[in-house]
Design a protein around this motif. Structure first.
Motif, PDB file in Angstrom:
ATOM      1  N   GLU A 111     -25.381   4.481  12.265  1.00 56.64           N
ATOM      2  CA  GLU A 111     -25.249   3.087  12.660  1.00 56.64           C
ATOM      3  C   GLU A 111     -23.958   2.893  13.442  1.00 56.64           C
ATOM      4  OE1 GLU A 111     -27.045  -0.693  12.717  1.00 56.64           O
ATOM      5  OE2 GLU A 111     -27.751   1.206  11.906  1.00 56.64           O
ATOM      6  N   ALA A 112     -24.050   2.341  14.650  1.00 53.39           N
ATOM      7  CA  ALA A 112     -22.866   2.068  15.452  1.00 53.39           C
ATOM      8  C   ALA A 112     -22.158   0.837  14.921  1.00 53.39           C
ATOM      9  CB  ALA A 112     -23.264   1.855  16.916  1.00 53.39           C
ATOM     10  N   SER A 113     -20.875   0.741  15.222  1.00 56.44           N
ATOM     11  CA  SER A 113     -20.080  -0.375  14.711  1.00 56.44           C
ATOM     12  C   SER A 113     -20.550  -1.712  15.261  1.00 56.44           C
ATOM     13  CB  SER A 113     -18.605  -0.159  15.063  1.00 56.44           C
ATOM     14  OG  SER A 113     -18.436  -0.081  16.466  1.00 56.44           O
ATOM     15  N   ASN A 114     -21.233  -1.708  16.394  1.00 51.90           N
ATOM     16  CA  ASN A 114     -21.722  -2.950  16.974  1.00 51.90           C
ATOM     17  C   ASN A 114     -23.125  -3.303  16.488  1.00 51.90           C
ATOM     18  OD1 ASN A 114     -23.261  -1.073  18.328  1.00 51.90           O
ATOM     19  ND2 ASN A 114     -22.368  -1.443  20.328  1.00 51.90           N
ATOM     20  N   GLY A 115     -23.629  -2.577  15.524  1.00 57.36           N
ATOM     21  CA  GLY A 115     -24.938  -2.882  14.955  1.00 57.36           C
ATOM     22  C   GLY A 115     -26.104  -2.221  15.655  1.00 57.36           C
ATOM     23  N   LEU A 116     -25.847  -1.481  16.739  1.00 64.75           N
ATOM     24  CA  LEU A 116     -26.913  -0.797  17.464  1.00 64.75           C
ATOM     25  C   LEU A 116     -27.112   0.600  16.899  1.00 64.75           C
ATOM     26  CD1 LEU A 116     -26.112  -3.126  19.429  1.00 64.75           C
ATOM     27  CD2 LEU A 116     -26.718  -1.585  21.301  1.00 64.75           C
ATOM     28  N   ASN A 117     -28.326   0.884  16.494  1.00 67.37           N
ATOM     29  CA  ASN A 117     -28.686   2.195  15.990  1.00 67.37           C
ATOM     30  C   ASN A 117     -29.499   2.902  17.071  1.00 67.37           C
ATOM     31  OD1 ASN A 117     -29.301   4.413  14.351  1.00 67.37           O
ATOM     32  ND2 ASN A 117     -31.131   3.410  13.543  1.00 67.37           N
ATOM     33  N   TRP A 118     -28.846   3.824  17.800  1.00 68.61           N
ATOM     34  CA  TRP A 118     -29.504   4.495  18.926  1.00 68.61           C
ATOM     35  C   TRP A 118     -30.457   5.570  18.419  1.00 68.61           C
ATOM     36  CZ3 TRP A 118     -29.477   2.894  23.843  1.00 68.61           C
ATOM     37  CH2 TRP A 118     -28.504   1.949  24.206  1.00 68.61           C
ATOM     38  N   LEU A 119     -31.709   5.493  18.893  1.00 65.31           N
ATOM     39  CA  LEU A 119     -32.730   6.463  18.521  1.00 65.31           C
ATOM     40  C   LEU A 119     -32.793   7.601  19.533  1.00 65.31           C
ATOM     41  CD1 LEU A 119     -35.473   3.862  17.571  1.00 65.31           C
ATOM     42  CD2 LEU A 119     -33.801   4.967  16.055  1.00 65.31           C
ATOM     43  N   ASP A 120     -32.566   7.272  20.799  1.00 67.45           N
ATOM     44  CA  ASP A 120     -32.454   8.250  21.878  1.00 67.45           C
ATOM     45  C   ASP A 120     -31.747   7.552  23.024  1.00 67.45           C
ATOM     46  OD1 ASP A 120     -34.420   6.770  23.375  1.00 67.45           O
ATOM     47  OD2 ASP A 120     -36.014   7.871  22.359  1.00 67.45           O
ATOM     48  N   ALA A 121     -31.792   8.131  24.227  1.00 72.66           N
ATOM     49  CA  ALA A 121     -31.007   7.599  25.339  1.00 72.66           C
ATOM     50  C   ALA A 121     -31.382   6.175  25.733  1.00 72.66           C
ATOM     51  CB  ALA A 121     -31.145   8.517  26.556  1.00 72.66           C
ATOM     52  N   ASN A 122     -32.652   5.793  25.516  1.00 73.62           N
ATOM     53  CA  ASN A 122     -33.118   4.493  25.987  1.00 73.62           C
ATOM     54  C   ASN A 122     -33.721   3.614  24.898  1.00 73.62           C
ATOM     55  OD1 ASN A 122     -32.530   4.818  28.847  1.00 73.62           O
ATOM     56  ND2 ASN A 122     -34.177   6.330  28.858  1.00 73.62           N
ATOM     57  N   ASN A 123     -33.607   4.006  23.663  1.00 82.78           N
ATOM     58  CA  ASN A 123     -34.192   3.231  22.577  1.00 82.78           C
ATOM     59  C   ASN A 123     -33.178   3.032  21.461  1.00 82.78           C
ATOM     60  OD1 ASN A 123     -37.383   3.009  23.026  1.00 82.78           O
ATOM     61  ND2 ASN A 123     -36.695   5.006  23.788  1.00 82.78           N
ATOM     62  N   PHE A 124     -33.090   1.813  20.961  1.00 81.56           N
ATOM     63  CA  PHE A 124     -32.201   1.526  19.842  1.00 81.56           C
ATOM     64  C   PHE A 124     -32.808   0.429  18.982  1.00 81.56           C
ATOM     65  CE2 PHE A 124     -30.791  -1.321  23.220  1.00 81.56           C
ATOM     66  CZ  PHE A 124     -30.585  -2.527  22.565  1.00 81.56           C
ATOM     67  N   GLU A 125     -32.245   0.262  17.822  1.00 81.39           N
ATOM     68  CA  GLU A 125     -32.676  -0.787  16.905  1.00 81.39           C
ATOM     69  C   GLU A 125     -31.481  -1.636  16.490  1.00 81.39           C
ATOM     70  OE1 GLU A 125     -34.450   1.190  13.602  1.00 81.39           O
ATOM     71  OE2 GLU A 125     -36.401   1.420  14.585  1.00 81.39           O
ATOM     72  N   ILE A 126     -31.750  -2.903  16.247  1.00 83.74           N
ATOM     73  CA  ILE A 126     -30.780  -3.793  15.619  1.00 83.74           C
ATOM     74  C   ILE A 126     -31.506  -4.494  14.481  1.00 83.74           C
ATOM     75  CG2 ILE A 126     -29.149  -5.694  15.881  1.00 83.74           C
ATOM     76  CD1 ILE A 126     -29.165  -5.275  18.854  1.00 83.74           C
ATOM     77  N   ASP A 127     -31.005  -4.331  13.285  1.00 80.38           N
ATOM     78  CA  ASP A 127     -31.597  -5.020  12.144  1.00 80.38           C
ATOM     79  C   ASP A 127     -33.101  -4.792  12.060  1.00 80.38           C
ATOM     80  OD1 ASP A 127     -31.600  -6.666   9.894  1.00 80.38           O
ATOM     81  OD2 ASP A 127     -31.927  -8.486  11.090  1.00 80.38           O
ATOM     82  N   GLY A 128     -33.524  -3.550  12.347  1.00 83.43           N
ATOM     83  CA  GLY A 128     -34.939  -3.188  12.259  1.00 83.43           C
ATOM     84  C   GLY A 128     -35.782  -3.576  13.457  1.00 83.43           C
ATOM     85  N   CYS A 129     -35.187  -4.252  14.445  1.00 78.61           N
ATOM     86  CA  CYS A 129     -35.915  -4.654  15.652  1.00 78.61           C
ATOM     87  C   CYS A 129     -35.642  -3.618  16.743  1.00 78.61           C
ATOM     88  CB  CYS A 129     -35.472  -6.037  16.097  1.00 78.61           C
ATOM     89  SG  CYS A 129     -36.385  -6.683  17.509  1.00 78.61           S
ATOM     90  N   ARG A 130     -36.708  -3.106  17.348  1.00 76.02           N
ATOM     91  CA  ARG A 130     -36.553  -2.027  18.320  1.00 76.02           C
ATOM     92  C   ARG A 130     -36.519  -2.561  19.757  1.00 76.02           C
ATOM     93  NH1 ARG A 130     -39.500   3.879  18.170  1.00 76.02           N
ATOM     94  NH2 ARG A 130     -38.717   4.652  20.173  1.00 76.02           N
ATOM     95  N   PHE A 131     -35.688  -1.889  20.581  1.00 78.65           N
ATOM     96  CA  PHE A 131     -35.549  -2.239  21.986  1.00 78.65           C
ATOM     97  C   PHE A 131     -35.684  -0.981  22.833  1.00 78.65           C
ATOM     98  CE2 PHE A 131     -33.254  -5.371  19.573  1.00 78.65           C
ATOM     99  CZ  PHE A 131     -33.536  -6.576  20.202  1.00 78.65           C
ATOM    100  N   THR A 132     -36.371  -1.107  23.972  1.00 82.20           N
ATOM    101  CA  THR A 132     -36.489  -0.018  24.931  1.00 82.20           C
ATOM    102  C   THR A 132     -35.881  -0.455  26.250  1.00 82.20           C
ATOM    103  OG1 THR A 132     -38.487   0.926  23.954  1.00 82.20           O
ATOM    104  CG2 THR A 132     -38.083   1.413  26.270  1.00 82.20           C
ATOM    105  N   ILE A 133     -34.907   0.298  26.743  1.00 83.77           N
ATOM    106  CA  ILE A 133     -34.316   0.035  28.045  1.00 83.77           C
ATOM    107  C   ILE A 133     -35.253   0.554  29.120  1.00 83.77           C
ATOM    108  CG2 ILE A 133     -32.398   0.588  29.591  1.00 83.77           C
ATOM    109  CD1 ILE A 133     -30.623   0.832  27.117  1.00 83.77           C
ATOM    110  N   ASP A 134     -35.632  -0.319  30.048  1.00 84.46           N
ATOM    111  CA  ASP A 134     -36.537   0.064  31.130  1.00 84.46           C
ATOM    112  C   ASP A 134     -36.044  -0.593  32.411  1.00 84.46           C
ATOM    113  OD1 ASP A 134     -38.558   0.638  32.897  1.00 84.46           O
ATOM    114  OD2 ASP A 134     -40.190  -0.036  31.600  1.00 84.46           O
TER     115      ASP A 134
END
Length: 255
Positions: free
Chosen positions: A9-32
């Motif tokens: 877990e990063a200090s800013n709350g972002l949990n990086w799954l790979d280079a373009n995907n992360f989660e915050i509080d269980g919500c997933r985001f994909t950078i596109d």
């Protein structure tokens, strides 16, 4: 910003799954950041975010000025940025508007869970003075802490939004203009491309620098290669002029 590995877990709350995907509080985001017609649509369990790590790092640096604040976002695409701002900064009120007429199903499902803390407005242009004024009055009580403009990136429309909304910023509030440097990028250098003939947002920033130098409405302008952050001063009754009359009888360049 340095990516974390695995489930760290990063200090800013972002949990990086790979280079373009992360989660915050269980919500997933994909950078596109592919061409707009090729970008994936958001889903209820994975929102599309058109912001690079550099953008996210810049917002991290603004955290103290966004956390728990009243935020208005212009341009929401697939809704990923609105959900990101809500998850990352937990604003007291967050409103997003977009020119598109059709609601974004995944975003609306999320908004329904937020008990009025997050609102969306569709079929709303960023230069619609009546609509923007009504939104600021009804949703923010007439004063907003931060405006984030990620809408058209067109000079005329962006300037109009700024003229309408900057006066509605709270003293010390911030106005963020994303992608200000597009006119310097390779795609805008070819005469056969439509962007070649359009005035870039750097022109607006040059005009605002004039106010910074010879007025009291703007406290500070911070610029990096992705964003410009304009801070409103606490000066009373200071009006934006874009300093068209302070150029020693010279014409402002349109870049």
């Amino acid at each position: 910003m340095t990516a974390t590995s695995g489930n760290q877990e990063a200090s800013n709350g972002l949990n990086w799954l790979d280079a373009n995907n992360f989660e915050i509080d269980g919500c997933r985001f994909t950078i596109d950041i592919s061409a707009s017609h090729e970008r994936r649509p958001s889903t209820s369990d994975n929102f599309t975010l058109v912001k690079t790590r550099r953008f996210l790092a810049t917002y991290d640096a603004l955290a103290s000025r966004l956390e728990g604040k009243a935020i208005l976002e212009l341009g929401i695409f697939q809704g990923g940025s609105l959900v990101y701002f809500d998850k990352r900064f937990r604003p007291k009120k967050l409103v997003g508007l977009d020119l598109r007429a059709e609601p974004i199903p995944a975003l609306e499902a999320y908004v329904a869970t937020r008990d009025g803390a997050v609102k969306t407005y569709y079929n709303t242009s960023q230069d619609d003075e009546a609509a923007l004024t009504a939104i600021c009055r009804e949703e923010f009580g007439g004063e907003v802490d931060a405006v984030i403009d990620d809408a058209s990136h067109a000079y005329d429309l962006t300037k109009k939004s700024f003229q309408i909304l900057f006066p509605k910023l709270a003293p010390g509030g911030i106005y963020v203009i994303e992608d200000w440097a597009w006119s310097y990028q390779a795609a805008a250098q070819k005469p056969w491309r439509g962007q070649f003939w359009k005035t870039g947002l750097a022109t607006l920033l040059l005009e605002l620098v004039g106010d910074l130098a010879s007025n009291h409405a703007i406290e500070k302008i911070a610029i990096d290669r992705t964003m410009a952050v304009i801070t409103k001063s606490a000066a009373k009754d200071s009006q934006l002029t874009f300093r068209s009359g302070a150029l020693r009888a010279r014409r402002s360049p349109k870049v």
